[in-house]
Design an enzyme around this catalytic site. Structure first.
Site: not given
Ligand code: CTP
Length: 448
Positions: A240-241
């Site tokens: 993810g980020n």
């Protein structure tokens, strides 16, 4: 030729003055100065939420004077507002007449925020009445005046209220769209007072940038994406980020307040207030986002891709939690490339699968590298994506992600590579940056 110019608040396209009858007076350092804020409180059940609004403003270091109406005091006592604001509270111009309070408070205010603004108070303001301290102060104020209405849906929809709201907006008063949801009693619909912290954010943005809430998107339909996607490795792990979703939600906020119908497609975000009246779809992965955007894009006038989309996903998602020393070799992660949603939209428009007048905007978060500035890389990205508008943020070192402020450049294509039109977006809250992006988009809409 490429040009780099920093717009001023007064020079932005179509800016109008938000104050009842004032002149543009943009804050030199938006968001960081101490403001004198008048908080007006109308007589509705949501008056209790004004306490949290006062707290939000004093907590941000602003000086607050509260002016309730007589009927507001049936819901919350003057002592509460006095204690929270640290200033005396009265409803009438006949207290402390020697201080000419209604003139002084109105003249000295940097911002007036009325929450809740009831149907009756809106009617009195639209008529220019001055029959109590609050309405008299509003007639004197030359600063931005922001109303946060709260009432039953039928009252909000009544032609009398619609006309009063239109009159006030025409004069430059900001009348926020009410939130949708549960009202007093069993009914639900538009008419709820937005979350007090959200009102504070929007009202401060109105002070930071004149014209931010002008009704320039009435009749337009916008699709805005926000937040980060997550690509699962197993039931508990993902790639993810750090995206908070704040920029996309701010875009949706401003677009709704400008009168647009907004489809907000959100991945994972911080806990953010839902923009009043926006239709929100939650997605998980880049491929979910891709499918939802493709479903919705044919029905809108513009797409703004503010989501941070994972470029790659694990080739396989394990059904159960991956274990060290298990059958899988965990030292190598095999990845597959996700679809480039933005480029796909541009391609579908080119092939006629999407309307040729659909506007498509993207974001670029760039750190730069040894040989290139973030702006160099944004020019390359604009050409690669082929979109009509690209907002580039310089990221890294704690900038932009998860913060309330941002800055960067807005790029539109030129005739040849290197001839892009570049406009600097000065540092400001993500709402103010969102307004710059929407201003640029509005300039690209074909007239009519
Ligand atoms: N974007 C997209 N689909 C992807 C990746 C990005 O639609 N698979 C969109 C983003 O929403 C944003 C723009 O493309 O509007 C640029 O995103 P960014 O992550 O900066 O660029 P990438 O295309 O991923 O390029 P790179 O990571 O190589 O810089």
């Amino acid at each position: 030729m490429a040009s780099t110019t920093a717009p001023t608040a007064a020079s932005t396209a179509g800016s109008t003055v938000n104050g009842s009858h004032g002149s543009p007076d943009a804050s030199p350092n938006p968001g960081s100065e101490t403001l004198r804020i008048l908080v007006g409180v109308g007589g509705g059940i949501a008056a209790y939420k004004a306490c949290a609004l006062v707290r939000a403003f004093t907590g941000a270091g602003h000086e607050v004077h509260v002016i309730p109406t007589e009927s507001a005091l049936r819901f919350v006592g003057a002592a509460t507002f006095e204690a929270l604001s640290g200033n005396p509270v009265t409803t009438t111009v006949f207290d402390d007449v020697d201080q000419v309070r209604h003139v002084r408070l109105g003249q000295e205010a940097d911002l007036v925020v009325i929450a809740p603004a009831t149907a009756d108070l809106i009617a009195r303001l639209a008529q220019g009445r001055a029959d109590d301290l609050l309405t008299a102060s509003c007639l004197v104020a030359t600063c931005p005046v922001v109303l946060a209405p709260a009432m039953h849906t039928e009252m909000w929809a009544h032609p009398a209220t619609r006309e009063n709201v239109a009159t006030l907006r025409r004069r430059g008063t900001v009348v926020l769209e009410p939130a949708h949801g549960r009202l007093t009693g069993p009914d639900s619909g538009p008419g709820r007072l937005p979350d007090p912290g959200h009102i504070a954010t929007l009202a401060t943005a109105a002070r930071d940038r004149y014209g931010i809430f002008r009704r320039s998107l009435v009749g337009r339909r916008l699709l805005i994406t926000a937040g980060g996607t997550r690509e699962p490795l197993d039931p508990v792990r993902f790639l993810g980020n750090d995206s908070s979703g704040r920029q996309g939600f701010a875009l949706a906020d401003i677009a709704v307040q400008r009168g647009a119908r907004v489809e907000l497609v959100a991945g994972f975000t911080d806990d953010l207030p839902v923009p009043s009246g926006a239709h929100v779809t939650r997605v998980r992965t880049a491929r979910d986002l891709h499918a939802t955007v493709n479903d919705l894009a044919p029905g809108v006038d513009a797409v703004v891709m503010a989501a941070a989309v994972a470029d790659f996903r694990p080739v396989t998602e394990a059904d159960s939690k991956l274990k060290k020393g298990g059958a899988e070799d965990l030292s190598v992660l095999e990845l597959a490339e996700n679809p480039d949603i933005l480029r796909g939209l541009v391609e579908s428009r080119r092939t006629g699968d999407l309307p040729e007048d659909l506007l498509i905007a993207g974001f670029a978060a760039e750190t730069g590298d040894a040989g290139h500035t973030p702006l160099d890389l944004a020019r390359v990205k604009l050409a690669k994506k082929g979109c009509d508008l690209l907002m580039c943020n310089a990221v890294g070192g704690g900038r932009v992600f998860g913060r309330d402020d941002s800055s960067g450049w807005l790029l539109t294509p030129g005739d040849h590579p290197g001839e892009e039109d570049v406009v600097e977006v000065p540092a400001g809250s993500k709402h103010v940056v969102a307004a710059h992006v929407l201003d640029a988009l509005e300039e690209l809409f074909a007239p009519g």
